[in-house]
Enzyme design. Structure first.
Site, PDB file in Angstrom:
ATOM      1  N   ASP A  11      38.630  39.773  32.207  1.00  0.00           N
ATOM      2  CA  ASP A  11      39.952  40.290  32.608  1.00  0.00           C
ATOM      3  C   ASP A  11      40.799  40.546  31.357  1.00  0.00           C
ATOM      4  OD1 ASP A  11      40.214  37.550  32.016  1.00  0.00           O
ATOM      5  OD2 ASP A  11      41.875  37.274  33.433  1.00  0.00           O
ATOM      6  N   GLU A 165      43.384  24.973  35.299  1.00  0.00           N
ATOM      7  CA  GLU A 165      43.243  26.018  34.282  1.00  0.00           C
ATOM      8  C   GLU A 165      43.385  27.385  34.968  1.00  0.00           C
ATOM      9  OE1 GLU A 165      41.262  29.170  32.327  1.00  0.00           O
ATOM     10  OE2 GLU A 165      40.441  28.206  34.102  1.00  0.00           O
ATOM     11  N   ASN A 167      41.868  30.447  35.042  1.00  0.00           N
ATOM     12  CA  ASN A 167      40.788  31.205  35.698  1.00  0.00           C
ATOM     13  C   ASN A 167      40.374  30.572  37.019  1.00  0.00           C
ATOM     14  OD1 ASN A 167      40.699  33.140  33.709  1.00  0.00           O
ATOM     15  ND2 ASN A 167      39.024  32.168  32.580  1.00  0.00           N
ATOM     16  N   HIS A 236      40.486  31.130  23.710  1.00  0.00           N
ATOM     17  CA  HIS A 236      39.597  30.492  24.694  1.00  0.00           C
ATOM     18  C   HIS A 236      38.276  31.234  24.916  1.00  0.00           C
ATOM     19  CE1 HIS A 236      43.077  28.057  25.909  1.00  0.00           C
ATOM     20  NE2 HIS A 236      43.764  29.177  25.975  1.00  0.00           N
TER      21      HIS A 236
HETATM   22  C1  BDR Z   1      41.819  31.653  30.366  1.00  0.00           C
HETATM   23  O1  BDR Z   1      42.928  32.187  31.068  1.00  0.00           O
HETATM   24  C2  BDR Z   1      43.216  33.478  30.628  1.00  0.00           C
HETATM   25  O2  BDR Z   1      44.597  33.645  30.476  1.00  0.00           O
HETATM   26  C3  BDR Z   1      42.452  33.674  29.344  1.00  0.00           C
HETATM   27  O3  BDR Z   1      42.033  35.038  29.199  1.00  0.00           O
HETATM   28  C4  BDR Z   1      41.271  32.761  29.491  1.00  0.00           C
HETATM   29  O4  BDR Z   1      40.201  33.401  30.159  1.00  0.00           O
HETATM   30  C5  BDR Z   1      42.275  30.425  29.611  1.00  0.00           C
HETATM   31  O5  BDR Z   1      42.827  29.511  30.499  1.00  0.00           O
HETATM   32 CA    CA Z   2      40.047  35.808  30.305  1.00  0.00          CA
END
Ligand code: BDR
Ligand code: CA
Length: 309
Positions: A11, A165, A167, A236
């Site tokens: 993304d 988190e 994702n 990340h």
């Molecule tokens: C993840 O969340 C997104 O904002 C970043 O692209 C990464 O995949 C980190 O928490």
């Molecule tokens: Ca990402």
């Protein structure tokens, strides 16, 4: 050794862009396709960014296929405040001229894994919606994939909420399907990725990379967070691609991972049980990364891309 064949579900997204660049520049990796999902910004933006990156970085033969615009059952959430309105911070890449591939991302994933069973690694660095749709449509992909890796989750603290988190929080139901699919998920989460920071000295190394540094890496990295000599934004998603290029970079422990879908304050939390309690692990969970070697690998890959622009 032949490069590892990979499909990247993403993304983009600032750190997605730095991850894709790493993958393209790594001699250990061969990108078979890029699939996009709505996440950091809308699907229209993430897909446009993937198309822009493909042409700017120079892998025009790799198909880009769009997938889900939002979560399976919830309203979409975004992180434009982190990644900028269009998703690539202050980077302004030329408009793409090559078209998007036909079809849906989940079918591209299924067809690519079916065509070369045991040969292709799948890596998801965005919300897990496309992966869940692929698993639900063709459960045999769990047997066909060489390895399935995600950047997502945490066993300590979240970033979207204290528990979750981004994702996973973006589509907890999809994540629950993915962790329950019967494969071993290689989970690299915030516990690992937050240590891979683009500090001042790292940005200086990026400065030596000509157009790649000045037009993509630095406008992305510096938009993403404050940079000092000892701290900077965490890149990340690049950790997951670096792992695929060199698995020895990250330490893991086997675990059982459940995804909280119902919690009032904990929705999207990855509940990581290292004790297993008699269960066969459904994940190997990253616990640490060798940050120095991570950046050496990333810079080596970026250097190759920079030399080709
Ligand atoms: C993840 O969340 C997104 O904002 C970043 O692209 C990464 O995949 C980190 O928490
Ligand atoms: Ca990402």
């Amino acid at each position: 050794m032949a490069p590892k064949k990979i499909v990247i579900d993403c993304d983009p997204g600032i750190d997605d862009a730095l991850a894709i660049t790493l993958a393209h520049g790594s001699p250990a990796l061969d990108i078979l396709g890029i699939t996009t999902v709505g996440g950091n910004v809308s699907l229209a933006h993430t897909t446009a960014n993937a198309l822009r990156l493909r042409e700017f970085l120079g892998f025009p033969g790799v198909p880009v296929t769009a997938g889900a615009a939002g979560a399976m059952v919830r309203s979409a959430i975004e992180a434009a405040h982190v990644h900028g309105e269009t998703g690539l911070g202050e980077a302004v890449l030329p408009e793409p001229t090559l078209p998007l591939a036909d079809g849906h991302a989940c079918d591209f994933i299924i067809d690519t894994l079916r065509a070369q069973p045991g040969e292709v690694s799948l890596v998801a660095i965005g919300p897990l919606t496309n992966i869940a749709l692929a698993v639900l449509k063709e459960p045999r992909i769990v047997d066909w994939v060489a390895e399935f890796t995600i950047l997502g989750g945490t066993f300590t603290r979240g970033n979207r909420t204290p528990a979750a988190e981004f994702n996973i929080a973006a589509d907890p139901e999809a994540a629950a399907v993915v962790f329950g699919a019967g494969w071993t998920v290689t989970q690299i989460g915030l516990d690992v990725s937050t240590t891979a920071q683009a500090t001042g000295p790292i940005v200086e190394r990026m400065r030596a990379l000509g157009r790649l540094g000045s037009e993509l890496l630095i406008p992305c990295a510096t938009f993403y967070g404050m940079v000092t000599a000892s701290e900077g934004p965490a890149i990340h998603d690049a950790c997951a691609l670096a792992y695929l290029a060199d698995p020895s970079l990250i330490e893991f422990r086997p675990a059982w991972v459940d995804v909280e879908t119902a919690g009032r304050f904990t929705s999207g939390m990855t509940v990581v049980d290292f004790e297993l309690q008699g269960r066969t692990p459904n994940a190997k969970v990253g616990t640490a990364i060798d940050v120095e070697r991570f950046w050496d690998l990333a810079m080596d890959a970026y250097g190759r891309v920079a030399a080709s622009l």
